[in-house]
Design a protein around this motif. Structure first.
Motif, PDB file in Angstrom:
ATOM      1  N   VAL A  23       0.597   3.179   2.684  1.00  0.00           N
ATOM      2  CA  VAL A  23       0.388   4.522   2.148  1.00  0.00           C
ATOM      3  C   VAL A  23       0.995   5.576   3.056  1.00  0.00           C
ATOM      4  O   VAL A  23       1.580   6.552   2.593  1.00  0.00           O
ATOM      5  N   ILE A  24       0.876   5.382   4.375  1.00  0.00           N
ATOM      6  CA  ILE A  24       1.249   6.460   5.298  1.00  0.00           C
ATOM      7  C   ILE A  24       2.741   6.476   5.582  1.00  0.00           C
ATOM      8  O   ILE A  24       3.367   7.525   5.584  1.00  0.00           O
ATOM      9  N   ARG A  25       3.311   5.319   5.839  1.00  0.00           N
ATOM     10  CA  ARG A  25       4.686   5.283   6.332  1.00  0.00           C
ATOM     11  C   ARG A  25       5.677   5.717   5.273  1.00  0.00           C
ATOM     12  O   ARG A  25       5.467   5.479   4.081  1.00  0.00           O
ATOM     13  N   ARG A  26       6.776   6.299   5.741  1.00  0.00           N
ATOM     14  CA  ARG A  26       7.807   6.752   4.820  1.00  0.00           C
ATOM     15  C   ARG A  26       9.109   6.054   5.130  1.00  0.00           C
ATOM     16  O   ARG A  26      10.157   6.680   5.197  1.00  0.00           O
ATOM     17  N   ASN A  27       9.036   4.770   5.372  1.00  0.00           N
ATOM     18  CA  ASN A  27      10.255   4.001   5.591  1.00  0.00           C
ATOM     19  C   ASN A  27      10.057   2.679   4.867  1.00  0.00           C
ATOM     20  O   ASN A  27       9.070   1.984   5.091  1.00  0.00           O
ATOM     21  N   LEU A  28      10.995   2.356   3.976  1.00  0.00           N
ATOM     22  CA  LEU A  28      10.783   1.206   3.101  1.00  0.00           C
ATOM     23  C   LEU A  28      10.603  -0.083   3.879  1.00  0.00           C
ATOM     24  O   LEU A  28       9.835  -0.948   3.475  1.00  0.00           O
ATOM     25  N   ALA A  69       5.493 -14.671  -0.633  1.00  0.00           N
ATOM     26  CA  ALA A  69       5.769 -13.670   0.397  1.00  0.00           C
ATOM     27  C   ALA A  69       7.211 -13.775   0.863  1.00  0.00           C
ATOM     28  O   ALA A  69       7.890 -12.756   1.052  1.00  0.00           O
ATOM     29  N   ALA A  70       7.694 -15.010   1.018  1.00  0.00           N
ATOM     30  CA  ALA A  70       9.081 -15.178   1.457  1.00  0.00           C
ATOM     31  C   ALA A  70      10.036 -14.658   0.401  1.00  0.00           C
ATOM     32  O   ALA A  70      10.981 -13.920   0.714  1.00  0.00           O
ATOM     33  N   ALA A  71       9.770 -15.003  -0.866  1.00  0.00           N
ATOM     34  CA  ALA A  71      10.646 -14.525  -1.936  1.00  0.00           C
ATOM     35  C   ALA A  71      10.634 -13.009  -1.999  1.00  0.00           C
ATOM     36  O   ALA A  71      11.684 -12.362  -2.149  1.00  0.00           O
ATOM     37  N   GLU A  72       9.446 -12.432  -1.822  1.00  0.00           N
ATOM     38  CA  GLU A  72       9.314 -10.981  -1.882  1.00  0.00           C
ATOM     39  C   GLU A  72      10.078 -10.316  -0.745  1.00  0.00           C
ATOM     40  O   GLU A  72      10.757  -9.305  -0.947  1.00  0.00           O
ATOM     41  N   ALA A  73       9.983 -10.903   0.449  1.00  0.00           N
ATOM     42  CA  ALA A  73      10.698 -10.306   1.585  1.00  0.00           C
ATOM     43  C   ALA A  73      12.203 -10.364   1.351  1.00  0.00           C
ATOM     44  O   ALA A  73      12.914  -9.381   1.600  1.00  0.00           O
ATOM     45  N   VAL A  74      12.676 -11.509   0.841  1.00  0.00           N
ATOM     46  CA  VAL A  74      14.123 -11.647   0.639  1.00  0.00           C
ATOM     47  C   VAL A  74      14.627 -10.627  -0.363  1.00  0.00           C
ATOM     48  O   VAL A  74      15.564  -9.862  -0.097  1.00  0.00           O
ATOM     49  N   ILE A  75      13.971 -10.586  -1.531  1.00  0.00           N
ATOM     50  CA  ILE A  75      14.425  -9.665  -2.575  1.00  0.00           C
ATOM     51  C   ILE A  75      14.241  -8.216  -2.134  1.00  0.00           C
ATOM     52  O   ILE A  75      15.111  -7.364  -2.330  1.00  0.00           O
ATOM     53  N   GLY A  76      13.100  -7.939  -1.503  1.00  0.00           N
ATOM     54  CA  GLY A  76      12.839  -6.573  -1.071  1.00  0.00           C
ATOM     55  C   GLY A  76      13.874  -6.087  -0.086  1.00  0.00           C
ATOM     56  O   GLY A  76      14.395  -4.980  -0.213  1.00  0.00           O
ATOM     57  N   LEU A  77      14.220  -6.931   0.877  1.00  0.00           N
ATOM     58  CA  LEU A  77      15.194  -6.493   1.875  1.00  0.00           C
ATOM     59  C   LEU A  77      16.582  -6.359   1.268  1.00  0.00           C
ATOM     60  O   LEU A  77      17.330  -5.450   1.630  1.00  0.00           O
ATOM     61  N   THR A  89      19.604   6.572   2.900  1.00  0.00           N
ATOM     62  CA  THR A  89      18.265   6.937   3.330  1.00  0.00           C
ATOM     63  C   THR A  89      17.316   5.803   2.970  1.00  0.00           C
ATOM     64  O   THR A  89      17.581   5.024   2.064  1.00  0.00           O
ATOM     65  N   LEU A  90      16.228   5.741   3.685  1.00  0.00           N
ATOM     66  CA  LEU A  90      15.205   4.748   3.361  1.00  0.00           C
ATOM     67  C   LEU A  90      13.886   5.424   3.035  1.00  0.00           C
ATOM     68  O   LEU A  90      12.854   4.790   3.011  1.00  0.00           O
ATOM     69  N   ASP A  91      13.930   6.734   2.800  1.00  0.00           N
ATOM     70  CA  ASP A  91      12.707   7.462   2.521  1.00  0.00           C
ATOM     71  C   ASP A  91      12.395   7.373   1.026  1.00  0.00           C
ATOM     72  O   ASP A  91      13.167   7.853   0.204  1.00  0.00           O
ATOM     73  N   PRO A  92      11.279   6.747   0.655  1.00  0.00           N
ATOM     74  CA  PRO A  92      10.991   6.615  -0.782  1.00  0.00           C
ATOM     75  C   PRO A  92      10.778   7.951  -1.467  1.00  0.00           C
ATOM     76  O   PRO A  92      10.903   8.046  -2.682  1.00  0.00           O
ATOM     77  N   GLN A  93      10.488   9.001  -0.688  1.00  0.00           N
ATOM     78  CA  GLN A  93      10.297  10.296  -1.344  1.00  0.00           C
ATOM     79  C   GLN A  93      11.602  10.938  -1.745  1.00  0.00           C
ATOM     80  O   GLN A  93      11.605  11.929  -2.461  1.00  0.00           O
ATOM     81  N   GLU A  94      12.716  10.387  -1.277  1.00  0.00           N
ATOM     82  CA  GLU A  94      13.992  10.948  -1.687  1.00  0.00           C
ATOM     83  C   GLU A  94      14.641  10.135  -2.793  1.00  0.00           C
ATOM     84  O   GLU A  94      15.769  10.408  -3.180  1.00  0.00           O
ATOM     85  N   MET A  95      13.939   9.145  -3.301  1.00  0.00           N
ATOM     86  CA  MET A  95      14.487   8.342  -4.387  1.00  0.00           C
ATOM     87  C   MET A  95      13.903   8.848  -5.693  1.00  0.00           C
ATOM     88  O   MET A  95      12.854   8.392  -6.145  1.00  0.00           O
ATOM     89  N   LEU A  96      14.566   9.836  -6.249  1.00  0.00           N
ATOM     90  CA  LEU A  96      13.978  10.581  -7.371  1.00  0.00           C
ATOM     91  C   LEU A  96      14.727  10.334  -8.664  1.00  0.00           C
ATOM     92  O   LEU A  96      14.583  11.108  -9.602  1.00  0.00           O
ATOM     93  N   LEU A  97      15.508   9.269  -8.718  1.00  0.00           N
ATOM     94  CA  LEU A  97      16.393   9.102  -9.860  1.00  0.00           C
ATOM     95  C   LEU A  97      15.619   8.999 -11.172  1.00  0.00           C
ATOM     96  O   LEU A  97      16.061   9.472 -12.204  1.00  0.00           O
TER      97      LEU A  97
END
Lengths: 100, 166
Positions: A23-28, A69-77, A89-97
């Motif tokens: 919730v707190i962090r702003r880096n994906l 978890a492994a599949a999620e990490a691979v796809i997520g990264l 950028t990696l800030d989710p608040q700037e992904m406003l598409l």
């Protein structure tokens, strides 16, 4: 001998730290790490109950959680790296598409 | 205090301390490296709980696989351009309140539930029993898990290659 609920306390604290990180962090990437923390907490609960109930099923379920978890990490990264390549950028608040 | 309780507290302190660094550190490289402490601490607790094979797999998959992958992602996103990848936080106060309420609820419910007394721990090898479960009761989920991994593999390749125009 450490009673069962100590393990449950430990995994509750671990899960709460992970949730706070999401919730707190702003880096994906950190959000993804925090999700891994939460999954670890859940695995810990499974193992603790597997021991307390004297059954093996809890340990077997942990392997499926680890697979996901492994599949999620691979796809997520992979998604994170291609997002970074496009938007620098990696800030989710700037992904406003998709936001209007 | 017994020695086993001491070991448990030590492992729990390592796990929670490095988890806190992961979630709250401002430097993303510190976060990535202290993830190692969390994974190793959880693996130690698995050993403590008599789950030897799970502990080994935890080290193999999490430390050897996922952590290395995350470090790769950190380094890659650091290098691609010289933008400062800060790790600033936002919305601190409401988030902390919500998480604190959630944690209080969890701890309260754990404390109020009358758990059955845990069985005396027997340290036996668990690998054969786990293998039996995988190839008897959980055969279908086992195969499905391999399908999930295959899909993740192909998906990662498709997502992360360079887009080429035809």
């Amino acid at each position: 001998m450490v009673p069962l609920h100590y393990y449950l306390f430990l995994s509750a604290i671990l899960f709460a730290i992970g949730a706070a990180g999401v919730v707190i962090r702003r880096n994906l990437i950190v959000v993804l790490m925090s999700i891994e923390l939460m999954l670890n907490a859940v695995n810990l609960t499974f193992i603790a109950f597997a021991r307390a109930l004297g059954s093996m099923e809890g340990q077997v379920i942990v392997f499926f959680v680890m697979t996901v978890a492994a599949a999620e990490a691979v796809i997520g990264l992979a998604i994170i790296i291609s997002v970074f390549r496009h938007r620098q950028t990696l800030d989710p608040q700037e992904m406003l598409l998709l936001r209007w | 205090m017994e020695i086993s309780a001491l070991v448990f507290y030590l492992l729990a302190a390592i796990t929670i301390g490095s988890a806190a660094i992961v979630a709250f550190s401002r430097n993303i490289v510190y976060s990535a490296f202290s993830l190692l402490g969390t994974f190793a601490g959880v693996a130690g607790i698995y050993v403590f709980l008599g789950a030897d094979f799970v502990a080994g797999v935890q080290i193999l998959i999490y430390v050897g696989g996922i952590l290395v992958l995350i470090l790769f992602a950190v380094m890659l996103t650091h290098r691609i351009a010289d933008v400062q990848i800060t790790n600033r936080s936002a919305g601190m106060i409401p988030a902390v309140v919500i998480i604190a309420v959630f944690l209080g609820l969890l701890i309260q419910s754990i404390r109020d539930t009358p758990w059955a007394k845990a069985k005396e721990i027997v340290y036996l090898p668990t690998t054969a029993a786990i293998g039996d479960f995988f190839l008897q009761h959980y055969l279908l989920p086992f195969e499905l898990a391999s399908l999930v991994l295959l899909a993740a593999l192909i998906g990662a390749v498709v997502l992360s290659r360079k887009e080429t125009k035809e």
